[in-house]
Motif scaffolding. Structure first.
Motif, PDB file in Angstrom:
ATOM      1  N   LEU A   7       0.968  -1.139   0.198  1.00  0.00           N
ATOM      2  CA  LEU A   7      -0.169  -0.052   0.056  1.00  0.00           C
ATOM      3  C   LEU A   7       0.774   1.180  -0.090  1.00  0.00           C
ATOM      4  O   LEU A   7       0.591   2.255  -0.716  1.00  0.00           O
ATOM      5  N   ASP A   8       1.766   1.194   0.821  1.00  0.00           N
ATOM      6  CA  ASP A   8       2.846   2.254   0.793  1.00  0.00           C
ATOM      7  C   ASP A   8       3.522   2.749  -0.623  1.00  0.00           C
ATOM      8  O   ASP A   8       3.428   3.937  -1.123  1.00  0.00           O
ATOM      9  N   LEU A   9       3.959   1.515  -1.233  1.00  0.00           N
ATOM     10  CA  LEU A   9       4.735   1.856  -2.322  1.00  0.00           C
ATOM     11  C   LEU A   9       3.739   2.020  -3.749  1.00  0.00           C
ATOM     12  O   LEU A   9       4.116   3.073  -4.466  1.00  0.00           O
ATOM     13  N   ALA A  10       2.457   1.520  -3.371  1.00  0.00           N
ATOM     14  CA  ALA A  10       1.418   1.659  -4.706  1.00  0.00           C
ATOM     15  C   ALA A  10       0.847   3.031  -4.576  1.00  0.00           C
ATOM     16  O   ALA A  10       0.379   3.694  -5.505  1.00  0.00           O
ATOM     17  N   ALA A  11       1.226   4.029  -3.368  1.00  0.00           N
ATOM     18  CA  ALA A  11       0.697   5.423  -3.345  1.00  0.00           C
ATOM     19  C   ALA A  11       1.494   6.360  -4.309  1.00  0.00           C
ATOM     20  O   ALA A  11       0.994   7.155  -4.705  1.00  0.00           O
TER      21      ALA A  11
END
Length: 233
Positions: free
Chosen positions: A39-43
């Motif tokens: 989720l963090d990287l996909a932001a």
């Protein structure tokens, strides 16, 4: 090429192997080892596609898919050792665009990645008739130039895959398309479990456009043949 792909799996060796495969093809690869990292990287807006394992610590893959769908409509491909049809349907129902069972064939994985990236970056003509302006069909209005669907005047939030299906059917009102043909046109590749894959995406579209998805007025199945968008006056 240089598109960025996020690979998510708690098995670091699998992530490493997929990263090597993709980097050889010219892709940039980001790596995550659980759903929260994903989720963090996909932001980051540079991510164009996600390969997501199911069974992971902290946040499992399917829960991550649900959260990602609230933010992005980029292609998400589920990677899982679970190969049963029910597991595939569950993954697709929760917002994934495709499902690849482990152990996967590297060339098949590459082919599916390339197909989904083509659709994501080139959402346009899929060999259907060209239509200028709006297509109005009862409560539905489709704007091909904007790839936007309205229901009762309100925008319908569609994923990239759902948009391609709507584009095909709205440009060809009343025409029946077998599931295999929808798969070839939308996924732009050979059929992999086309019936179940198409069925789940059709169901998701119905839930967004129909008053009663179990008794659809617009997106209908013609048993034994395929699907069509009913032509309304």
């Amino acid at each position: 090429m240089n598109e960025t792909i996020l690979v998510v799996d708690d098995d670091r060796e699998i992530v490493k192997a997929i990263a090597i495969l993709l980097e050889r093809e010219g892709y940039r690869v980001l790596r995550a080892y659980d759903g929260m990292e994903a989720l963090d990287l996909a932001a980051g807006r540079e991510v164009r596609l996600i390969l997501m394992d199911v069974m992971m610590p902290r946040l499992d893959g399917l829960s991550a898919v649900l959260r990602l769908r609230e933010r992005r409509n980029l292609p998400i491909l589920i990677l899982s050792a679970k190969s049963e049809s029910t597991d595939k349907i569950l993954g697709l129902s929760m917002g994934a665009d495709d499902y690849i069972a482990k152990p996967y064939d590297p060339q098949e994985l590459l082919a599916r990645v390339k197909s989904h990236l083509r659709r994501y970056t080139r959402l346009g003509d899929i060999h259907a008739s060209e239509v200028q302006g709006e297509i109005v069909n009862g409560r539905l209005t489709y704007r091909p130039a904007e790839l936007t669907l309205l229901a009762d005047g309100e925008p319908v939030k569609l994923t990239a895959t759902e948009t391609k299906i709507v584009d095909l059917l709205m440009r060809n009102l009343g025409r029946i398309f077998p599931a295999e043909e929808i798969y070839r046109r939308v996924w732009e590749g050979e059929c992999f479990a086309s019936e179940n894959t198409v069925m789940v995406h059709i169901r998701r579209i119905r839930e967004k456009i129909e008053f009663d998805p179990k008794h659809p007025e617009y997106l209908k199945v013609v048993w034994g043949i395929g699907y069509k968008m009913e032509k309304k006056s």
